[in-house]
Design a protein around this motif. Structure first.
Motif, PDB file in Angstrom:
ATOM      1  N   ALA A 207      50.555  31.249  70.786  1.00 32.93           N
ATOM      2  CA  ALA A 207      49.967  30.703  72.128  1.00 32.93           C
ATOM      3  C   ALA A 207      49.556  29.264  71.980  1.00 32.93           C
ATOM      4  O   ALA A 207      49.764  28.561  72.914  1.00 32.93           O
ATOM      5  CB  ALA A 207      48.998  31.541  72.462  1.00 32.93           C
ATOM      6  N   ASP A 208      48.922  28.847  70.984  1.00 32.43           N
ATOM      7  CA  ASP A 208      48.429  27.535  70.590  1.00 32.43           C
ATOM      8  C   ASP A 208      49.667  26.404  70.407  1.00 32.43           C
ATOM      9  O   ASP A 208      49.812  25.391  71.185  1.00 32.43           O
ATOM     10  CB  ASP A 208      47.797  27.343  69.208  1.00 32.43           C
ATOM     11  CG  ASP A 208      47.256  26.002  68.919  1.00 32.43           C
ATOM     12  OD1 ASP A 208      46.344  25.676  70.031  1.00 32.43           O
ATOM     13  OD2 ASP A 208      47.587  25.364  68.139  1.00 32.43           O
ATOM     14  N   ARG A 209      51.015  26.960  69.955  1.00 37.74           N
ATOM     15  CA  ARG A 209      51.905  26.223  69.953  1.00 37.74           C
ATOM     16  C   ARG A 209      52.368  25.946  71.338  1.00 37.74           C
ATOM     17  O   ARG A 209      53.071  24.993  71.635  1.00 37.74           O
ATOM     18  CB  ARG A 209      53.134  26.416  69.131  1.00 37.74           C
ATOM     19  CG  ARG A 209      52.605  26.737  67.643  1.00 37.74           C
ATOM     20  CD  ARG A 209      52.414  25.400  66.933  1.00 37.74           C
ATOM     21  NE  ARG A 209      53.202  24.306  67.571  1.00 37.74           N
ATOM     22  CZ  ARG A 209      53.132  22.905  67.331  1.00 37.74           C
ATOM     23  NH1 ARG A 209      52.024  22.369  66.537  1.00 37.74           N
ATOM     24  NH2 ARG A 209      54.108  22.188  67.805  1.00 37.74           N
ATOM     25  N   LEU A 210      52.529  26.967  72.164  1.00 36.24           N
ATOM     26  CA  LEU A 210      53.061  26.857  73.421  1.00 36.24           C
ATOM     27  C   LEU A 210      52.429  25.922  74.347  1.00 36.24           C
ATOM     28  O   LEU A 210      52.729  25.152  75.077  1.00 36.24           O
ATOM     29  CB  LEU A 210      53.180  28.227  74.206  1.00 36.24           C
ATOM     30  CG  LEU A 210      54.295  29.299  73.655  1.00 36.24           C
ATOM     31  CD1 LEU A 210      53.990  30.799  74.152  1.00 36.24           C
ATOM     32  CD2 LEU A 210      55.742  28.976  73.976  1.00 36.24           C
ATOM     33  N   ALA A 211      50.993  26.036  74.145  1.00 36.22           N
ATOM     34  CA  ALA A 211      50.109  25.141  75.034  1.00 36.22           C
ATOM     35  C   ALA A 211      50.276  23.666  74.423  1.00 36.22           C
ATOM     36  O   ALA A 211      50.034  22.761  75.456  1.00 36.22           O
ATOM     37  CB  ALA A 211      48.710  25.697  74.824  1.00 36.22           C
ATOM     38  N   SER A 216      52.039  22.981  80.333  1.00 34.98           N
ATOM     39  CA  SER A 216      51.520  23.438  81.863  1.00 34.98           C
ATOM     40  C   SER A 216      50.957  24.738  81.291  1.00 34.98           C
ATOM     41  O   SER A 216      50.342  25.512  82.216  1.00 34.98           O
ATOM     42  CB  SER A 216      52.661  23.496  82.624  1.00 34.98           C
ATOM     43  OG  SER A 216      53.834  24.151  82.067  1.00 34.98           O
ATOM     44  N   LEU A 217      51.449  25.399  79.930  1.00 36.68           N
ATOM     45  CA  LEU A 217      51.093  26.661  79.562  1.00 36.68           C
ATOM     46  C   LEU A 217      49.841  26.659  79.295  1.00 36.68           C
ATOM     47  O   LEU A 217      48.996  27.790  78.784  1.00 36.68           O
ATOM     48  CB  LEU A 217      52.099  27.301  78.669  1.00 36.68           C
ATOM     49  CG  LEU A 217      53.526  27.335  78.956  1.00 36.68           C
ATOM     50  CD1 LEU A 217      54.444  27.862  77.901  1.00 36.68           C
ATOM     51  CD2 LEU A 217      53.594  28.134  80.472  1.00 36.68           C
ATOM     52  N   ALA A 218      49.041  25.567  79.122  1.00 36.84           N
ATOM     53  CA  ALA A 218      47.509  25.712  78.612  1.00 36.84           C
ATOM     54  C   ALA A 218      46.551  25.786  79.700  1.00 36.84           C
ATOM     55  O   ALA A 218      45.505  25.930  79.587  1.00 36.84           O
ATOM     56  CB  ALA A 218      47.305  24.239  77.990  1.00 36.84           C
ATOM     57  N   ALA A 228      50.004  30.693  78.466  1.00 37.15           N
ATOM     58  CA  ALA A 228      50.700  31.088  77.356  1.00 37.15           C
ATOM     59  C   ALA A 228      50.126  32.217  76.977  1.00 37.15           C
ATOM     60  O   ALA A 228      51.366  33.191  76.448  1.00 37.15           O
ATOM     61  CB  ALA A 228      50.493  30.001  76.304  1.00 37.15           C
ATOM     62  N   GLN A 229      48.934  32.720  76.707  1.00 39.27           N
ATOM     63  CA  GLN A 229      48.674  33.961  76.116  1.00 39.27           C
ATOM     64  C   GLN A 229      49.311  34.939  77.217  1.00 39.27           C
ATOM     65  O   GLN A 229      49.516  36.139  76.706  1.00 39.27           O
ATOM     66  CB  GLN A 229      47.255  34.115  76.004  1.00 39.27           C
ATOM     67  CG  GLN A 229      46.778  33.301  74.778  1.00 39.27           C
ATOM     68  CD  GLN A 229      45.065  33.132  74.852  1.00 39.27           C
ATOM     69  OE1 GLN A 229      44.517  32.857  76.038  1.00 39.27           O
ATOM     70  NE2 GLN A 229      44.628  33.003  73.706  1.00 39.27           N
ATOM     71  N   GLU A 230      49.247  34.843  78.442  1.00 37.95           N
ATOM     72  CA  GLU A 230      49.507  35.884  79.322  1.00 37.95           C
ATOM     73  C   GLU A 230      51.046  36.156  79.423  1.00 37.95           C
ATOM     74  O   GLU A 230      51.477  37.352  79.493  1.00 37.95           O
ATOM     75  CB  GLU A 230      49.380  35.086  80.985  1.00 37.95           C
ATOM     76  CG  GLU A 230      49.560  36.173  81.752  1.00 37.95           C
ATOM     77  CD  GLU A 230      48.804  35.809  83.112  1.00 37.95           C
ATOM     78  OE1 GLU A 230      47.961  36.506  83.970  1.00 37.95           O
ATOM     79  OE2 GLU A 230      49.323  34.717  83.830  1.00 37.95           O
ATOM     80  N   LEU A 231      51.821  34.861  79.128  1.00 37.06           N
ATOM     81  CA  LEU A 231      53.297  35.040  78.913  1.00 37.06           C
ATOM     82  C   LEU A 231      53.575  35.955  77.778  1.00 37.06           C
ATOM     83  O   LEU A 231      54.359  36.746  77.744  1.00 37.06           O
ATOM     84  CB  LEU A 231      54.239  33.930  78.945  1.00 37.06           C
ATOM     85  CG  LEU A 231      54.000  32.926  80.107  1.00 37.06           C
ATOM     86  CD1 LEU A 231      54.795  31.642  80.036  1.00 37.06           C
ATOM     87  CD2 LEU A 231      54.652  33.702  81.361  1.00 37.06           C
ATOM     88  N   LEU A 232      52.950  35.744  76.777  1.00 35.81           N
ATOM     89  CA  LEU A 232      53.076  36.514  75.357  1.00 35.81           C
ATOM     90  C   LEU A 232      52.681  38.013  75.739  1.00 35.81           C
ATOM     91  O   LEU A 232      53.656  38.786  75.313  1.00 35.81           O
ATOM     92  CB  LEU A 232      52.253  35.796  74.278  1.00 35.81           C
ATOM     93  CG  LEU A 232      52.680  34.514  73.705  1.00 35.81           C
ATOM     94  CD1 LEU A 232      51.826  33.873  72.578  1.00 35.81           C
ATOM     95  CD2 LEU A 232      54.032  34.966  72.822  1.00 35.81           C
TER      96      LEU A 232
END
Length: 733
Positions: A207-211, A216-218, A228-232
């Motif tokens: 999640a941190d790397r995605l953000a 936008s995923l942050a 990002a956490q929601e998508l995971l």
């Protein structure tokens, strides 16, 4: 009206009422205080009107686009699907450019084969065998078909160094995206060199790397969670974990435990690793449960020869070299990496690949590989469109590889200072801090009216700033924690206190040796020896860096996002605050004429305005509520205040004891003069009440000066280097 619209309208009404009430109260107070003074009342009515206008503008600015009527609320599922589709487009653009840079489709990928591996590298409970790659089938979709045949959704790709594992990962990402439908999981490639499984769980790190990589995923989605956490959690991310072998060997077992505990049916994974490293990790931490393991086989020489012949720019340049190759050359061309290097190096028409068959120059396959690696950089940076000279590129890349050994797979821009010489890493930030300090000290000393003592001469000012620079350099080198991850508990604070006191002790010794003892507070207020200017500057710079250290600033800080980056309305609020601070600075200057606080407010407000209009592209963390941030700030402020006070008192006591001891010795050893003794044109006297005094024996010109720190004027000889605010008289006699 929806609940959201109603709450928004209520906030706007409350803001307007508060502004109006504040304006009326201010106006009433001014009119009462000035007892009907018409001019003053008119002036304040104008000021209050301006305040009301500015506040109304700020309210409108804060509202921004939110003042518009909202459309129908978007469901969480639709939001996730849209975010996944946007992410898929970004990933496709990113890795398509990478594939072009690696020339993976020029004209086609190398024909790499794989075979399935069983225990001990794989779990005995793994599913059906992964289908072998068909001869001549080099389509990206074939990699995807092999993964989809694994019932568990877990696949490990092994291979020797240079076998093409990272290329398979890129091909897999592009292949999945090619057949992806809207709303399906998005393959995202994560270099595992950045993961520390001992300090972060797999999902938190993903999640941190995605953000960070896709800003936008942050965005916050409620409950302290990010998009990002929601998508995971929704199963819309397919992690492609590249380079398990780049995780430190000591953390392999922890990484495997984290993978086994956090992967599930909604989080499939494709992982790449070197064969030897995977065998060692499995021995330490066990297999990746239910995962199928495939191993890339060495490249067939016929495939390498076909590839090099087809991609040669100069016809049959490779034909003589590959017609009857030496065994060492055949062995060297067994990996896609060396074949790719050979293609790049011998695209230069001035080079002849037949030299690789020279047994004298290249007696082993390792010598051939080393030759290709050394020749690759000049070949890569000698083509059209390159802005770097090959020798300069090789020199800088060698420097980065040597000075950044822990950077792993990727190179972050904030790690570049580690490649500079240590002296420059210390002096550079110190000079910047000195410039910022001077920008504040000079106006206060010159225009501050005694808030900070002005320098008696330009030489003293230069010595003072040289001392500040010395203190900053020492503090940056020895007081700041090495990295942001350095524990900063009581033990570290105690060490900081001891280092600060040791440096302050050196300054105390210097004061004792170079500065004459001043036994009068009146003398200390107007007289500062030049050596003291330098040593005081050292202590000032040391104090600054001590406060930086207690605040947690490290010698190698990472990038910081703006505090409001995760808040949807944060930038608008900051812009409003910046405009208010600018207006306050202008009001202070117009009403009081004080230049220093006015300029400070205006500059601070402009900085806030620019920050509010700017974009913080990649926030480093999730959004934190203002109340939580304020509570954390209050706790940190209290801790920092207590720690800095204790360290400052301890270090000040050390300086006082040392310099006081020197002063006591010098005073005790000074010659004793009786009243009536003449010294350098001055006769010692004693008044009737027992006070000591002096009287000149020759005509002297003296000045009667005033100093803010003193209650009564002070008499000094004309031409003396002293601090004064004004001269009230001149006397001769």
């Amino acid at each position: 009206m929806t609940g959201t619209s109603f709450r928004r309208a209520r906030r706007v009404r409350r803001t307007g009422l508060a502004v109006a009430c504040a304006a009326l109260v201010t106006l009433a107070v001014v009119l009462v205080r000035d007892r009907g003074d018409a001019d003053t009342a008119s002036m304040w009515v104008s000021v209050v009107s301006a305040v009301v206008s500015v506040c109304a503008f700020l309210v409108d600015l804060v509202r921004g686009a939110d003042a518009e009527e909202p459309g129908p609320a978007e469901s969480p599922e639709a939001r996730r699907r849209q975010a996944a589709d946007d992410l898929a487009l970004a990933v496709r653009v990113q890795w398509s450019a990478e594939a072009r840079g690696r020339r993976l489709q020029d004209p086609e990928p190398l024909d790499v084969h794989w075979s399935r591996s069983g225990p001990p590298l794989a779990d005995r409970r793994a599913g059906a065998a992964v289908p072998a790659q068909r001869e001549g089938d080099q389509r990206l979709v074939r990699v995807v078909e092999a993964f989809r045949a694994v019932r568990s959704g877990r696949m490990v790709v092994l291979g020797a160094p240079g076998a093409g594992k990272s290329v398979v990962a890129v091909q897999f990402v592009l292949g999945v995206l090619e057949g992806r439908q809207a709303g399906e999981p998005v393959p995202v490639l994560f270099p595992l060199a950045d993961w520390d499984p001992c300090s972060a769980t797999l999902r938190d790190w993903l999640a941190d790397r995605l953000a960070k990589d896709y800003g936008s995923l942050a965005a916050p989605v409620g409950g302290g969670r990010t998009l990002a956490q929601e998508l995971l959690d929704a199963g819309l991310i397919l992690p492609v974990l590249d380079g398990f072998d780049e995780i430190p060997r000591a953390a392999h077992a922890a990484a495997l435990r984290s993978l086994n505990s956090e992967l599930d049916a909604r989080l499939p994974v494709l992982l790449t690793c070197r064969t030897a490293a995977w065998a060692d990790a499995v021995l330490r931490g066990g297999v990746l449960t239910a995962a199928d393991v495939v191993e890339l086989r060495p490249l067939d020489f016929a495939a390498a020869r076909t590839y090099l012949t087809r991609t040669a720019r100069h016809g049959s340049a490779w034909a003589p070299a590959l017609e009857a190759p030496r065994p060492q050359l055949v062995r060297a061309l067994r990996t896609p990496l060396t074949v790719t290097l050979a293609r790049a190096v011998y695209e230069d028409p001035s080079r002849d690949p037949s030299e690789l068959n020279d047994a004298g120059r290249f007696p082993t396959a390792d010598h051939i590989e080393e030759h290709l690696l050394e020749a690759f950089l000049p070949a890569a940076f000698s083509g059209p469109g390159t802005r770097w000279h090959p020798q300069a590129a090789q020199r800088w890349l060698t420097r980065l590889a040597r000075d950044l050994p822990g950077s792993g797979w990727s190179l972050a821009w904030w790690e570049l200072p580690a490649a500079m010489p240590r002296a420059l890493r210390v002096v550079g930030p110190a000079v910047l801090a000195l410039v910022a300090t001077a920008a504040l000290l000079v106006p206060l000393a010159v225009r501050g009216g005694g808030v900070i003592a002005n320098w008696d001469t330009k030489v003293s000012a230069v010595l003072n700033f040289a001392g500040i620079l010395t203190g900053l350099c020492f503090g940056l080198a020895y007081l700041l924690p090495p990295t942001p991850e350095t524990p900063q508990g009581p033990r570290w604070l105690a060490g900081t206190a001891l280092r600060t006191a040791a440096a302050a002790a050196v300054a105390g010794v210097g004061l004792g040796l170079l500065a004459p003892p001043l036994v009068s507070s009146r003398l200390g207020a107007v007289l500062t020896p030049r050596a003291t200017w330098y040593l005081n500057g050292c202590c000032f710079g040391l104090t600054l860096t001590m406060m930086f250290a207690v605040a947690g600033l490290s010698r190698r800080p990472g990038p910081l996002s703006l505090p409001w980056s995760g808040s949807p309305s944060g930038p608008r609020t900051v812009r409003a605050l910046g405009a208010l601070v600018v207006f306050a600075g202008l009001a202070v200057h117009g009403y009081t004429g004080a230049a220093v606080p006015a300029v400070t407010c205006v500059v601070a407000g402009l900085v806030l305005l620019m920050a509010g209009f700017g974009r913080s592209g990649r926030p480093t963390g999730s959004y934190v509520a203002p109340t939580t941030a304020l509570r954390g700030f209050a706790r940190g402020l209290l801790r920092g205040f207590v720690a800095c006070t204790l360290i400052g008192v301890f270090s000040g006591a050390v300086v006082g004891v040392i310099s006081g001891a020197f002063a006591a010795v010098r005073i005790d050893s000074a010659p004793k003069h009786d009243p009536g003794t003449e010294v350098r044109g001055w006769r010692l006297m004693e008044t009737a009440d027992g006070e000591r005094a002096v009287r000149s024996t020759t005509p002297q010109a003296v000045l009667l000066v005033e100093r803010t720190a003193l209650d009564a004027p002070f008499v000094v000889a004309e031409g003396a280097r002293i601090h004064k605010d004004s001269t009230t008289g001149r006397f001769e006699g």
